[in-house]
Design a protein around this motif. Sequence first.
Motif, PDB file in Angstrom:
ATOM      1  N   LEU A 175     -40.874  19.630 -45.513  1.00  0.00           N
ATOM      2  CA  LEU A 175     -39.460  19.956 -45.698  1.00  0.00           C
ATOM      3  C   LEU A 175     -39.231  21.455 -45.571  1.00  0.00           C
ATOM      4  CD1 LEU A 175     -38.445  17.576 -48.602  1.00  0.00           C
ATOM      5  CD2 LEU A 175     -37.715  17.463 -46.221  1.00  0.00           C
ATOM      6  N   MET A 176     -40.137  22.275 -46.128  1.00  0.00           N
ATOM      7  CA  MET A 176     -39.998  23.725 -46.015  1.00  0.00           C
ATOM      8  C   MET A 176     -40.104  24.148 -44.558  1.00  0.00           C
ATOM      9  SD  MET A 176     -39.271  26.164 -47.869  1.00  0.00           S
ATOM     10  CE  MET A 176     -38.667  27.511 -46.932  1.00  0.00           C
ATOM     11  N   LEU A 177     -40.997  23.513 -43.806  1.00  0.00           N
ATOM     12  CA  LEU A 177     -41.128  23.804 -42.388  1.00  0.00           C
ATOM     13  C   LEU A 177     -39.829  23.468 -41.671  1.00  0.00           C
ATOM     14  CD1 LEU A 177     -42.878  24.625 -39.986  1.00  0.00           C
ATOM     15  CD2 LEU A 177     -43.625  22.250 -39.831  1.00  0.00           C
ATOM     16  N   ALA A 178     -39.223  22.353 -42.014  1.00  0.00           N
ATOM     17  CA  ALA A 178     -37.962  21.961 -41.393  1.00  0.00           C
ATOM     18  C   ALA A 178     -36.860  22.949 -41.723  1.00  0.00           C
ATOM     19  CB  ALA A 178     -37.561  20.561 -41.840  1.00  0.00           C
ATOM     20  N   ASN A 226     -36.966  30.804 -47.803  1.00  0.00           N
ATOM     21  CA  ASN A 226     -36.831  31.120 -49.220  1.00  0.00           C
ATOM     22  C   ASN A 226     -37.255  32.547 -49.512  1.00  0.00           C
ATOM     23  OD1 ASN A 226     -39.543  30.787 -48.802  1.00  0.00           O
ATOM     24  ND2 ASN A 226     -39.893  29.607 -50.653  1.00  0.00           N
ATOM     25  N   VAL A 227     -37.470  33.355 -48.487  1.00  0.00           N
ATOM     26  CA  VAL A 227     -37.855  34.751 -48.659  1.00  0.00           C
ATOM     27  C   VAL A 227     -36.863  35.626 -47.891  1.00  0.00           C
ATOM     28  CG1 VAL A 227     -39.655  36.461 -48.266  1.00  0.00           C
ATOM     29  CG2 VAL A 227     -40.282  34.128 -48.883  1.00  0.00           C
ATOM     30  N   ALA A 228     -36.392  36.668 -48.552  1.00  0.00           N
ATOM     31  CA  ALA A 228     -35.422  37.563 -47.931  1.00  0.00           C
ATOM     32  C   ALA A 228     -36.081  38.427 -46.867  1.00  0.00           C
ATOM     33  CB  ALA A 228     -34.778  38.451 -48.995  1.00  0.00           C
ATOM     34  N   ALA A 229     -35.448  38.502 -45.714  1.00  0.00           N
ATOM     35  CA  ALA A 229     -35.930  39.335 -44.626  1.00  0.00           C
ATOM     36  C   ALA A 229     -35.500  40.779 -44.860  1.00  0.00           C
ATOM     37  CB  ALA A 229     -35.354  38.840 -43.303  1.00  0.00           C
ATOM     38  N   LYS A 230     -36.292  41.707 -44.371  1.00  0.00           N
ATOM     39  CA  LYS A 230     -35.948  43.128 -44.460  1.00  0.00           C
ATOM     40  C   LYS A 230     -34.726  43.384 -43.572  1.00  0.00           C
ATOM     41  CE  LYS A 230     -37.940  47.702 -43.728  1.00  0.00           C
ATOM     42  NZ  LYS A 230     -39.146  48.416 -43.284  1.00  0.00           N
ATOM     43  N   GLN A 269     -31.052  35.215 -39.468  1.00  0.00           N
ATOM     44  CA  GLN A 269     -32.281  35.064 -40.247  1.00  0.00           C
ATOM     45  C   GLN A 269     -32.014  34.414 -41.603  1.00  0.00           C
ATOM     46  OE1 GLN A 269     -33.720  39.108 -40.423  1.00  0.00           O
ATOM     47  NE2 GLN A 269     -35.145  38.748 -38.747  1.00  0.00           N
ATOM     48  N   TYR A 270     -30.791  34.531 -42.075  1.00  0.00           N
ATOM     49  CA  TYR A 270     -30.421  33.960 -43.365  1.00  0.00           C
ATOM     50  C   TYR A 270     -29.706  32.615 -43.227  1.00  0.00           C
ATOM     51  CZ  TYR A 270     -31.867  38.242 -45.604  1.00  0.00           C
ATOM     52  OH  TYR A 270     -32.619  39.281 -46.070  1.00  0.00           O
ATOM     53  N   GLY A 271     -29.617  32.100 -42.020  1.00  0.00           N
ATOM     54  CA  GLY A 271     -28.987  30.801 -41.813  1.00  0.00           C
ATOM     55  C   GLY A 271     -27.482  30.832 -42.007  1.00  0.00           C
ATOM     56  N   TYR A 272     -26.855  31.950 -41.660  1.00  0.00           N
ATOM     57  CA  TYR A 272     -25.415  32.081 -41.860  1.00  0.00           C
ATOM     58  C   TYR A 272     -24.646  31.175 -40.904  1.00  0.00           C
ATOM     59  CZ  TYR A 272     -20.723  33.934 -42.030  1.00  0.00           C
ATOM     60  OH  TYR A 272     -19.366  34.042 -42.150  1.00  0.00           O
ATOM     61  N   ALA A 273     -23.661  30.457 -41.429  1.00  0.00           N
ATOM     62  CA  ALA A 273     -22.748  29.637 -40.632  1.00  0.00           C
ATOM     63  C   ALA A 273     -21.385  30.322 -40.615  1.00  0.00           C
ATOM     64  CB  ALA A 273     -22.629  28.238 -41.234  1.00  0.00           C
ATOM     65  N   ARG A 306     -36.406  40.124 -57.679  1.00  0.00           N
ATOM     66  CA  ARG A 306     -36.994  41.446 -57.440  1.00  0.00           C
ATOM     67  C   ARG A 306     -38.065  41.434 -56.366  1.00  0.00           C
ATOM     68  NH1 ARG A 306     -37.655  43.349 -63.720  1.00  0.00           N
ATOM     69  NH2 ARG A 306     -35.834  42.197 -64.402  1.00  0.00           N
ATOM     70  N   ASN A 307     -38.727  40.294 -56.202  1.00  0.00           N
ATOM     71  CA  ASN A 307     -39.818  40.193 -55.225  1.00  0.00           C
ATOM     72  C   ASN A 307     -39.365  39.696 -53.863  1.00  0.00           C
ATOM     73  OD1 ASN A 307     -41.878  41.085 -56.992  1.00  0.00           O
ATOM     74  ND2 ASN A 307     -41.772  39.100 -58.012  1.00  0.00           N
ATOM     75  N   GLY A 308     -38.087  39.396 -53.708  1.00  0.00           N
ATOM     76  CA  GLY A 308     -37.563  38.972 -52.419  1.00  0.00           C
ATOM     77  C   GLY A 308     -37.421  37.476 -52.244  1.00  0.00           C
ATOM     78  N   ALA A 309     -37.700  36.698 -53.280  1.00  0.00           N
ATOM     79  CA  ALA A 309     -37.518  35.246 -53.187  1.00  0.00           C
ATOM     80  C   ALA A 309     -36.039  34.915 -53.345  1.00  0.00           C
ATOM     81  CB  ALA A 309     -38.331  34.530 -54.254  1.00  0.00           C
ATOM     82  N   ILE A 310     -35.528  34.076 -52.468  1.00  0.00           N
ATOM     83  CA  ILE A 310     -34.131  33.652 -52.559  1.00  0.00           C
ATOM     84  C   ILE A 310     -34.060  32.555 -53.612  1.00  0.00           C
ATOM     85  CG2 ILE A 310     -32.186  32.612 -51.346  1.00  0.00           C
ATOM     86  CD1 ILE A 310     -33.289  33.955 -48.792  1.00  0.00           C
TER      87      ILE A 310
END
Length: 179
Positions: free
Chosen positions: A26-29, A37-41, A132-136, A147-151
Amino acid sequence: ALVRSWRGKPAAWKGRAYATATAASLMLAVTAFGETNVAAKIELKDQYDKPHVVAFPREKMSVLTIADRRGSEQLDAWVKPIREQCGDKVEIFGLADLGGVPGLVRPMVISHFKDKVEYPVMLDWDGKTVAQYGYAKNAALVLVIDRNGAIRHRVQGAADATKIAAVLTALRTDGEKTK
């Protein structure tokens, strides 16, 4: 069969049985569709041509708001309660989806941002960062990032009491032990 499998339901097609989805599949999908689930720079300039870099880890929890022109109409209803409840304990970043704006119109868009928006907004002219954030399109996207970048939480669309409460709850649980 693939969709039924991802939903965790038994699936068969042309006499073949397929296993139900695992959390990893599911995460791969989800990753394949641009939502991780990780914020991009982020490295972009704002309306004042000042460069901004948003990278993790950071000292505070973060809220990243992403919107295009139509979605920006929903942002005040999100940002105001977050600022009221969290104050300076949370960093709020704005990111504008400006992909597709013709080069000739860009100076007018920048002027509009300078006139109408009092805080810096990172301008994504090619739409690659927001993708990169899946914005629609046509709706605000609000991301709570620890703080560690996890969404930790993602919600898109107009704000309502239930959605705002969920964002505020996610901001209170940053995945780290408080001192």
